[in-house]
Design a protein around this motif. Structure first.
Motif, PDB file in Angstrom:
ATOM      1  N   THR A  52       0.915  -1.285   0.036  1.00 44.84           N
ATOM      2  CA  THR A  52       0.065  -0.022   0.140  1.00 44.84           C
ATOM      3  C   THR A  52       0.849   1.271  -0.024  1.00 44.84           C
ATOM      4  N   VAL A  53       0.345   2.222  -0.700  1.00 49.37           N
ATOM      5  CA  VAL A  53       1.115   3.525  -0.532  1.00 49.37           C
ATOM      6  C   VAL A  53       0.167   4.615  -0.235  1.00 49.37           C
ATOM      7  N   LEU A  54       0.581   5.498   0.577  1.00 47.75           N
ATOM      8  CA  LEU A  54      -0.218   6.533   1.442  1.00 47.75           C
ATOM      9  C   LEU A  54       0.558   7.827   0.813  1.00 47.75           C
ATOM     10  N   SER A  55      -0.220   8.583   0.147  1.00 46.22           N
ATOM     11  CA  SER A  55       0.293  10.016  -0.575  1.00 46.22           C
ATOM     12  C   SER A  55       0.113  10.999   0.777  1.00 46.22           C
ATOM     13  N   ARG A  56       0.694  12.181   0.318  1.00 45.44           N
ATOM     14  CA  ARG A  56       0.466  13.382   0.968  1.00 45.44           C
ATOM     15  C   ARG A  56      -0.985  13.835   1.352  1.00 45.44           C
ATOM     16  N   ASP A  57      -1.904  13.369   0.564  1.00 42.55           N
ATOM     17  CA  ASP A  57      -3.140  13.813   0.216  1.00 42.55           C
ATOM     18  C   ASP A  57      -3.895  12.874   1.398  1.00 42.55           C
ATOM     19  N   ASP A  58      -3.592  11.481   1.354  1.00 43.10           N
ATOM     20  CA  ASP A  58      -4.112  10.851   2.542  1.00 43.10           C
ATOM     21  C   ASP A  58      -3.808  11.326   3.832  1.00 43.10           C
ATOM     22  N   ILE A  59      -2.335  11.800   3.913  1.00 42.79           N
ATOM     23  CA  ILE A  59      -2.054  12.296   5.226  1.00 42.79           C
ATOM     24  C   ILE A  59      -2.942  13.520   5.526  1.00 42.79           C
ATOM     25  N   GLU A  60      -3.074  14.320   4.561  1.00 40.28           N
ATOM     26  CA  GLU A  60      -3.989  15.631   4.843  1.00 40.28           C
ATOM     27  C   GLU A  60      -5.399  15.246   5.280  1.00 40.28           C
ATOM     28  N   ARG A  61      -5.812  14.178   4.745  1.00 35.47           N
ATOM     29  CA  ARG A  61      -7.417  14.001   5.131  1.00 35.47           C
ATOM     30  C   ARG A  61      -7.387  13.409   6.694  1.00 35.47           C
ATOM     31  N   GLN A  62      -6.308  12.978   7.016  1.00 33.42           N
ATOM     32  CA  GLN A  62      -6.155  12.422   8.315  1.00 33.42           C
ATOM     33  C   GLN A  62      -6.293  13.726   9.468  1.00 33.42           C
ATOM     34  N   ALA A  63      -5.428  14.593   9.235  1.00 28.25           N
ATOM     35  CA  ALA A  63      -5.555  15.845   9.947  1.00 28.25           C
ATOM     36  C   ALA A  63      -5.114  16.022  11.618  1.00 28.25           C
ATOM     37  N   VAL A  64      -5.589  14.635  12.371  1.00 29.50           N
ATOM     38  CA  VAL A  64      -5.460  14.611  13.546  1.00 29.50           C
ATOM     39  C   VAL A  64      -4.856  13.532  14.073  1.00 29.50           C
ATOM     40  N   GLY A  65      -4.011  13.486  14.955  1.00 31.53           N
ATOM     41  CA  GLY A  65      -3.488  12.204  15.617  1.00 31.53           C
ATOM     42  C   GLY A  65      -2.075  12.157  15.148  1.00 31.53           C
ATOM     43  N   SER A  66      -1.637  10.740  15.069  1.00 27.79           N
ATOM     44  CA  SER A  66      -0.193  10.495  14.695  1.00 27.79           C
ATOM     45  C   SER A  66      -0.141   9.418  13.736  1.00 27.79           C
ATOM     46  N   VAL A  67       1.252   9.079  13.315  1.00 25.10           N
ATOM     47  CA  VAL A  67       1.542   8.038  12.178  1.00 25.10           C
ATOM     48  C   VAL A  67       0.675   6.643  12.647  1.00 25.10           C
ATOM     49  N   ALA A  68       0.759   6.502  13.769  1.00 29.26           N
ATOM     50  CA  ALA A  68      -0.040   5.068  14.256  1.00 29.26           C
ATOM     51  C   ALA A  68      -1.476   5.134  13.846  1.00 29.26           C
ATOM     52  N   ASP A  69      -2.262   6.252  14.258  1.00 27.15           N
ATOM     53  CA  ASP A  69      -3.729   6.489  14.032  1.00 27.15           C
ATOM     54  C   ASP A  69      -3.882   6.420  12.398  1.00 27.15           C
ATOM     55  N   LEU A  70      -2.882   6.766  11.456  1.00 19.74           N
ATOM     56  CA  LEU A  70      -3.101   6.599  10.005  1.00 19.74           C
ATOM     57  C   LEU A  70      -2.888   5.121   9.659  1.00 19.74           C
ATOM     58  N   LEU A  71      -1.947   4.635  10.333  1.00 21.60           N
ATOM     59  CA  LEU A  71      -1.589   3.045   9.732  1.00 21.60           C
ATOM     60  C   LEU A  71      -2.507   2.417  10.235  1.00 21.60           C
ATOM     61  N   ARG A  72      -3.257   2.472  11.422  1.00 23.88           N
ATOM     62  CA  ARG A  72      -4.260   1.562  12.071  1.00 23.88           C
ATOM     63  C   ARG A  72      -5.526   1.542  11.133  1.00 23.88           C
ATOM     64  N   ARG A  73      -5.574   2.410  10.262  1.00 29.07           N
ATOM     65  CA  ARG A  73      -6.925   2.200   9.324  1.00 29.07           C
ATOM     66  C   ARG A  73      -6.380   1.630   7.983  1.00 29.07           C
ATOM     67  N   GLN A  74      -4.991   1.167   7.919  1.00 27.49           N
ATOM     68  CA  GLN A  74      -4.552   0.213   6.700  1.00 27.49           C
ATOM     69  C   GLN A  74      -4.934  -1.166   6.951  1.00 27.49           C
ATOM     70  N   VAL A  75      -5.005  -1.875   5.861  1.00 30.83           N
ATOM     71  CA  VAL A  75      -5.223  -3.373   5.996  1.00 30.83           C
ATOM     72  C   VAL A  75      -4.138  -4.229   6.660  1.00 30.83           C
ATOM     73  N   GLY A  76      -4.358  -5.113   7.665  1.00 29.07           N
ATOM     74  CA  GLY A  76      -3.455  -5.837   8.293  1.00 29.07           C
ATOM     75  C   GLY A  76      -2.707  -5.100   9.679  1.00 29.07           C
ATOM     76  N   PHE A  77      -3.135  -3.801   9.922  1.00 32.32           N
ATOM     77  CA  PHE A  77      -2.561  -3.085  11.209  1.00 32.32           C
ATOM     78  C   PHE A  77      -3.737  -3.197  12.259  1.00 32.32           C
ATOM     79  N   GLU A  78      -3.173  -3.259  13.553  1.00 30.33           N
ATOM     80  CA  GLU A  78      -3.997  -3.224  14.637  1.00 30.33           C
ATOM     81  C   GLU A  78      -2.871  -2.318  15.677  1.00 30.33           C
ATOM     82  N   MET A  79      -3.295  -1.446  16.354  1.00 27.81           N
ATOM     83  CA  MET A  79      -2.829  -0.514  17.275  1.00 27.81           C
ATOM     84  C   MET A  79      -3.088  -0.679  18.771  1.00 27.81           C
ATOM     85  N   VAL A  80      -2.002  -0.749  19.627  1.00 25.89           N
ATOM     86  CA  VAL A  80      -2.325  -0.720  21.120  1.00 25.89           C
ATOM     87  C   VAL A  80      -1.579   0.542  21.554  1.00 25.89           C
ATOM     88  N   ARG A  81      -2.282   1.419  22.294  1.00 25.40           N
ATOM     89  CA  ARG A  81      -1.741   2.681  22.900  1.00 25.40           C
ATOM     90  C   ARG A  81      -2.115   2.839  24.364  1.00 25.40           C
TER      91      ARG A  81
END
Length: 623
Positions: A52-81
């Protein structure tokens, strides 16, 4: 069946009925050039890995949170914080532990030799231009760590006339964010400089009444970061580039200490790299590089400081043989150093020398890729890894692909040199096989990947009674040992389509990451904090100058601790976002995370973030 579990399952079941699973269609344009899957440029449509490739546009839509918040929305990822965006964070890829993902920033390896794995909370989202994700083992390309996958982060790069990008925004609970960047090219020099800062008052991360020793206060954070990429085109075919990133995060947390004090963690991450890329002919290219990363972690007022330094030297070359395919060669050296009071003598060192080779070939509908690598560790001796992948196109839209590969992770320096370490620790070893089917036509994309990854010699901390020191552990209380095995298997789906003006996308993971050690009391159980089912559903549309979007992130229940059997409930989180183009130079952003203020936990006694509202402006003046 609990109401929470049903609430989490509804969007996931809807996802499987729609058979749409993956990230937004725009992120996976098939002509996108990527480098992470083979360590050489190639089109995404030719990649034989689950990527998977995430562009700057994908990051801009995220707007809030961290890299982990962005990646947990990708297939195969789970986050524990353990709380908010500044708190300690783990990411599991296909059920593998957080230490089993190799993380690079502009080609620089980032890893903590104390906690094992990258410090996700200290990687600044504001500095990222693109993220490339490869799921599945990649040690045949990257050596140690890549048992579950690889995440490579690229900072901004200048090109063309000067561009200035300014952003500012804020939200509830005292959230404030600001960033500024300038990039461009002047003659033979291209440049990109970016700085950012943010902070929040946070929320009470330990609200459970069963934990009265924790301070009932808001746990906020402050961060500041900067990045620089500077390139010089020495000649038509020779480029010299230097990159640097620095990040500082000061975050509150609640300790388990009896005294009610304001505890803080201070994290500093730095990565620098110098590289020379040369195109010797139309068929022969090479890159020579040296890079260094450091991670410093401190707690206050409790006196704990640990620092990791990872230095790498690399030479990578590729030779296009025409109809016979492409050959690649790799020489690499990695040097690790840990300064930590828990390590005997206060510090530990280790190095790995590696050589690798690869061959890729395509003819008509058939594609093949072979990779092999040998790493020799100054502590553990030699480890060889390999990978074989193949793909076959079934017409213009469909492709089937399969791969097998091996992987490893060397014990961390803390596991090896602390008073709980053992001299005979062995690297963890992975053996993976997967089969995938991909479809892409027009606005429609779909893929399904089945995988099975057997990981042996897993390193865990083994406690023992205080009655004596007899046995294999050098420490009276316990030690790190190779005593466990894991079987990580599952099915991942991702895709995108359009229904009229509405763009739909999503992910779905059906997995069974289990303890497969027959001698273990947890044999056959799902690994801690992993869900059988998790995924996302996203919809967005354009109305005039507005782009409106909404996404549901859902997970089934998980076991927080295998020893106690305590469960974490399933959940479904709703996020909303909107962007409006006010002029060619000015955009207005809105974001609401956890819009329904859903209360749930990814780690027991730690609350997930409540509703977060963000409003921001992005200004790109014409120069």
């Amino acid at each position: 069946m609990s109401h929470a579990f049903l609430a989490a399952r509804r969007p996931l079941l809807a996802m499987s009925v729609l058979a749409v699973a993956a990230s937004a269609h725009a992120q996976n344009r098939l002509d996108t050039v990527v480098t992470t899957a083979t360590r050489a440029p190639q089109k995404l449509s030719d990649v034989l890995a689950d990527m998977t490739v995430l562009s700057r546009d994908d990051i801009e839509r995220q707007a809030v949170g961290s890299v982990a918040d962005l990646l947990r929305r990708q297939v195969g990822f789970e986050m524990v914080r353990n709380g908010g965006a500044g708190a300690n964070t783990s990411l599991f890829v296909r059920g593998a532990d957080t230490r089993h993902t190799a993380v690079l920033i502009d080609g620089v390896r980032v890893d903590s030799q104390a906690s094992s794995g990258a410090s996700w909370n200290a990687i600044p989202l504001a500095q990222i231009d693109r993220i490339e994700i490869v799921r599945g083992p990649a040690s045949a390309l990257y050596g140690s760590d890549a048992i579950g996958g690889v995440v490579q982060i690229f900072t901004r790069k200048g090109d063309g006339k000067p561009v200035v990008d300014l952003g500012i925004g804020g939200g509830n609970r005292g959230l404030v964010k600001a960033d500024a960047s300038v990039s461009g090219r002047t003659g033979i020099v291209d440049y990109a400089l970016s700085v950012a800062a943010e902070g929040s008052n946070g929320f009470n991360a330990r609200p459970a009444p069963a934990t009265p020793t924790f301070t009932p206060d808001d746990d906020g954070y402050q961060s500041r970061n900067a990045s620089l990429r500077l390139g010089v085109q020495l000649a038509a075919k020779h480029r010299l580039e230097v990159s640097a990133l620095t990040s500082h995060v000061d975050s509150d947390y609640d300790s388990s200490a009896t005294a009610k004090t304001d505890d803080r963690t201070i994290s500093d991450t730095r990565a620098t790299r110098l590289a020379w890329a040369a195109q010797w002919s139309s068929d022969l290219r090479s890159e020579l590089s040296v890079g260094e990363s450091s991670e410093r972690y401190e707690t206050q007022p409790s006196p704990y400081v640990t620092k990791t330094r990872v230095r790498t030297y690399g030479f990578n070359t590729s030779w296009n043989l025409g109809a016979a395919g492409t050959l690649q060669g790799l020489l690499e050296r990695r040097e690790d150093q840990l300064d930590n009071t828990g390590v005997i003598g206060g510090h530990g060192k280790r190095h790995q020398d590696a050589m690798g080779a690869g061959w890729s070939w395509a003819s008509g509908p058939l594609s093949l890729q072979l990779n092999a690598r040998h790493d020799r560790d100054s502590e553990f001796g030699g480890t060889s890894t390999g990978a074989v992948a193949g793909g076959y196109r079934l017409g213009a839209a469909w492709r089937v692909q399969a791969s097998v590969g091996t992987s490893f992770r060397a014990p961390s320096l803390y596991q090896r040199f602390s008073d709980s370490g053992k001299a005979n620790l062995r690297p963890e070893q992975g053996r993976n096989a997967e089969l995938g089917l991909h479809y892409a036509s027009g606005r429609d994309e779909f893929s399904i990947t089945a995988y099975r990854n057997l990981v042996r010699d897993l390193i865990v901390y083994v406690s023992k009674p205080v009655s004596g020191v007899a046995g294999p552990c050098p420490n009276l209380y316990g030690c790190y040992d190779n005593v466990s095995e894991g079987r990580l298997q599952g099915l991942s789906l991702r895709g995108a389509t359009a229904l009229g003006a509405v763009r739909l996308s999503g992910t779905l993971d059906l997995q069974a990451p289990k303890d497969s050690d027959k001698a273990s009391a947890n044999y056959g159980k799902l690994l801690a904090r992993r869900a059988k089912t998790h995924g996302t559903v996203r919809a967005e549309t354009d109305i005039g100058a507005w782009t409106l979007g909404g996404q549901v992130l859902a997970s089934s229940k998980r076991t927080d601790n295998l020893a106690t059997g305590i469960k974490l409930g399933g959940y479904a989180q709703l996020d909303l976002d909107a962007q409006v183009t006010m002029s060619r130079q000015l955009n207005l952003q809105f974001k609401v995370e956890n819009a329904t203020d859903r209360k749930y936990a990814t780690a027991r006694t730690y609350a997930a973030a409540p509703r977060q509202v963000f409003i921001g402006l992005r200004f790109t003046p014409q120069l």
